[in-house]
Design a protein around this motif. Structure first.
Motif, short mmCIF file in Angstrom:
data_model
loop_
_atom_site.label_atom_id
_atom_site.label_comp_id
_atom_site.label_asym_id
_atom_site.label_seq_id
_atom_site.Cartn_x
_atom_site.Cartn_y
_atom_site.Cartn_z
N VAL A 179 0.10 67.85 22.12
CA VAL A 179 -1.17 67.37 21.54
C VAL A 179 -0.90 66.17 20.63
O VAL A 179 -1.62 65.16 20.69
CB VAL A 179 -1.89 68.48 20.78
CG1 VAL A 179 -3.10 67.92 20.03
CG2 VAL A 179 -2.34 69.58 21.73
N ASP A 180 0.14 66.26 19.80
CA ASP A 180 0.45 65.14 18.90
C ASP A 180 0.92 63.92 19.70
O ASP A 180 0.59 62.79 19.35
CB ASP A 180 1.53 65.56 17.90
CG ASP A 180 0.99 66.53 16.86
OD1 ASP A 180 -0.21 66.45 16.56
OD2 ASP A 180 1.77 67.37 16.37
N LEU A 181 1.67 64.17 20.77
CA LEU A 181 2.08 63.06 21.63
C LEU A 181 0.85 62.41 22.26
O LEU A 181 0.75 61.18 22.32
CB LEU A 181 3.03 63.56 22.72
CG LEU A 181 3.45 62.52 23.76
CD1 LEU A 181 4.16 61.33 23.11
CD2 LEU A 181 4.35 63.16 24.83
N ALA A 182 -0.08 63.23 22.71
CA ALA A 182 -1.30 62.70 23.31
C ALA A 182 -2.09 61.87 22.30
O ALA A 182 -2.59 60.78 22.64
CB ALA A 182 -2.17 63.86 23.83
N ARG A 183 -2.17 62.34 21.07
CA ARG A 183 -2.88 61.57 20.03
C ARG A 183 -2.20 60.23 19.80
O ARG A 183 -2.85 59.20 19.66
CB ARG A 183 -2.93 62.38 18.73
CG ARG A 183 -3.82 63.61 18.77
CD ARG A 183 -3.98 64.21 17.40
NE ARG A 183 -4.78 65.42 17.42
CZ ARG A 183 -4.37 66.61 17.04
NH1 ARG A 183 -3.13 66.77 16.58
NH2 ARG A 183 -5.18 67.65 17.10
N ASP A 184 -0.85 60.24 19.76
CA ASP A 184 -0.10 59.00 19.56
C ASP A 184 -0.34 58.01 20.70
O ASP A 184 -0.51 56.81 20.49
CB ASP A 184 1.39 59.29 19.45
CG ASP A 184 1.76 59.94 18.12
OD1 ASP A 184 0.89 60.00 17.22
OD2 ASP A 184 2.91 60.40 17.99
N LEU A 185 -0.37 58.53 21.93
CA LEU A 185 -0.59 57.67 23.10
C LEU A 185 -1.97 57.04 23.08
O LEU A 185 -2.14 55.85 23.37
CB LEU A 185 -0.40 58.49 24.39
CG LEU A 185 1.02 58.93 24.71
CD1 LEU A 185 1.03 59.92 25.88
CD2 LEU A 185 1.91 57.73 25.03
N LEU A 186 -2.97 57.84 22.73
CA LEU A 186 -4.34 57.32 22.68
C LEU A 186 -4.48 56.27 21.58
O LEU A 186 -5.15 55.25 21.78
CB LEU A 186 -5.33 58.48 22.44
CG LEU A 186 -5.47 59.46 23.61
CD1 LEU A 186 -6.32 60.66 23.18
CD2 LEU A 186 -6.11 58.79 24.81
N LYS A 187 -3.84 56.52 20.45
CA LYS A 187 -3.89 55.56 19.35
C LYS A 187 -3.17 54.27 19.73
O LYS A 187 -3.65 53.16 19.47
CB LYS A 187 -3.27 56.16 18.09
CG LYS A 187 -3.35 55.24 16.87
CD LYS A 187 -2.78 55.94 15.64
CE LYS A 187 -2.86 55.03 14.41
NZ LYS A 187 -2.30 55.69 13.21
N GLN A 188 -2.01 54.41 20.35
CA GLN A 188 -1.19 53.26 20.74
C GLN A 188 -1.92 52.35 21.72
O GLN A 188 -1.84 51.12 21.63
CB GLN A 188 0.12 53.75 21.36
CG GLN A 188 1.03 52.62 21.87
CD GLN A 188 2.27 53.18 22.55
OE1 GLN A 188 2.58 54.36 22.46
NE2 GLN A 188 2.99 52.33 23.27
N HIS A 189 -2.66 52.97 22.66
CA HIS A 189 -3.29 52.19 23.72
C HIS A 189 -4.79 52.00 23.51
O HIS A 189 -5.44 51.38 24.36
CB HIS A 189 -3.03 52.86 25.07
CG HIS A 189 -1.58 52.84 25.46
ND1 HIS A 189 -0.93 51.70 25.88
CD2 HIS A 189 -0.64 53.82 25.45
CE1 HIS A 189 0.33 51.98 26.14
NE2 HIS A 189 0.54 53.26 25.89
N GLY A 190 -5.32 52.52 22.43
CA GLY A 190 -6.72 52.27 22.12
C GLY A 190 -7.70 53.14 22.88
O GLY A 190 -8.89 52.81 22.96
N GLY A 191 -7.24 54.25 23.45
CA GLY A 191 -8.16 55.17 24.12
C GLY A 191 -7.76 55.47 25.55
O GLY A 191 -6.80 54.90 26.10
N LEU A 192 -8.51 56.37 26.16
CA LEU A 192 -8.21 56.83 27.51
C LEU A 192 -8.31 55.71 28.54
O LEU A 192 -7.49 55.62 29.45
CB LEU A 192 -9.17 57.95 27.91
CG LEU A 192 -8.81 59.38 27.51
CD1 LEU A 192 -9.93 60.32 27.92
CD2 LEU A 192 -7.51 59.81 28.17
N ARG A 193 -9.33 54.87 28.40
CA ARG A 193 -9.58 53.84 29.41
C ARG A 193 -8.37 52.94 29.59
O ARG A 193 -7.93 52.68 30.72
CB ARG A 193 -10.81 53.02 29.04
CG ARG A 193 -11.18 51.95 30.05
CD ARG A 193 -12.52 51.34 29.67
NE ARG A 193 -12.95 50.36 30.64
CZ ARG A 193 -12.64 49.07 30.60
NH1 ARG A 193 -11.89 48.62 29.62
NH2 ARG A 193 -13.08 48.23 31.51
N THR A 194 -7.81 52.47 28.49
CA THR A 194 -6.65 51.58 28.58
C THR A 194 -5.42 52.33 29.04
O THR A 194 -4.66 51.85 29.89
CB THR A 194 -6.38 50.93 27.21
OG1 THR A 194 -7.55 50.23 26.78
CG2 THR A 194 -5.23 49.94 27.31
#
Length: 224
Positions: A44-59
């Protein structure tokens, strides 16, 4: 802390089973796809980091293979799985509006158009041609680039409506910014198309603006 030590109602998989997928956040849904985290960090924390890094699911979901595999916690196997999941989703939604099927639901139409258009990196203007019973004849993407009143040609839409012997059409275009709010130019395009199609007794049922996670209907807004 490992996810296995969390309370059941906070674990993504258990939460989905108990409350349904819609109850989960983007990070929780992504964590289910990832299955495991990375050293010292939960899925879950990795997923949050990925979404933050790339600006959301779309990107994130739109990354090419090289960019995706270069991201911490991801790799070729995950890239293959993701592409398969995305293609399955697209095919599932397309089956709701196959050629010859009558449109039964506005929501299904919106989901279909989102599946077709939301991931385009540039603006695309498309038309869904229908017969007099609102059965699907064809989906076509007609214009590309900056979608404004000068780049969308009603004559071309009319020409394709005649070719398909369509009785009605639904037009749509995407906003790559992810924000589905229609502009004044979108409203002007809608009115021009409505007038041009009406000369041939072809009804413009709607103009749908597709964003990242939602759509806006200009018919619902009273423009048509």
């Amino acid at each position: 802390m490992s996810i296995t030590t969390w309370p059941d109602d906070e674990r993504p998989r258990e939460k989905l089973l108990q409350r349904g997928a819609a109850a989960l956040s983007d990070a929780e849904l992504l964590a289910i796809f990832l299955r495991i985290g990375a050293p010292g960090i939960s899925a879950v924390d990795l997923a949050r980091d990925l979404l933050k890094q790339h600006g959301g699911l779309r990107t994130l979901l739109g990354l090419d293979q090289a960019e995706f595999c270069a991201t911490r916690g991801l790799g070729p196997a995950k890239y293959v799985q993701l592409q398969a999941v995305l293609e399955l989703a697209r095919r599932y939604l397309e089956e709701t509006l196959q050629r010859g099927d009558a449109i039964q639901s506005v929501a299904d139409t919106h989901r279909y158009l989102m599946a077709k258009m939301r991931h385009h990196p540039h603006e695309v203007f498309a038309v869904l041609f229908l017969d007099n019973k609102h059965r699907v004849i064809q989906y076509e993407e007609l214009f590309f680039g900056t979608i404004d009143s000068s780049s969308v040609h009603p004559r071309q839409v009319v020409k394709r409506a005649l070719y398909h012997n369509a009785a009605a059409v639904i037009v749509a275009h995407n906003h790559p910014s992810g924000v589905a709010e229609p502009s004044r130019a979108d409203e002007l395009i809608t009115l021009r198309l409505k007038e041009a199609l009406a000369l041939l007794d072809v009804r413009l049922l709607d103009h749908v603006v597709v964003g990242d996670g939602d759509v806006v209907s200009l018919a619902a807004r009273g423009v048509i």
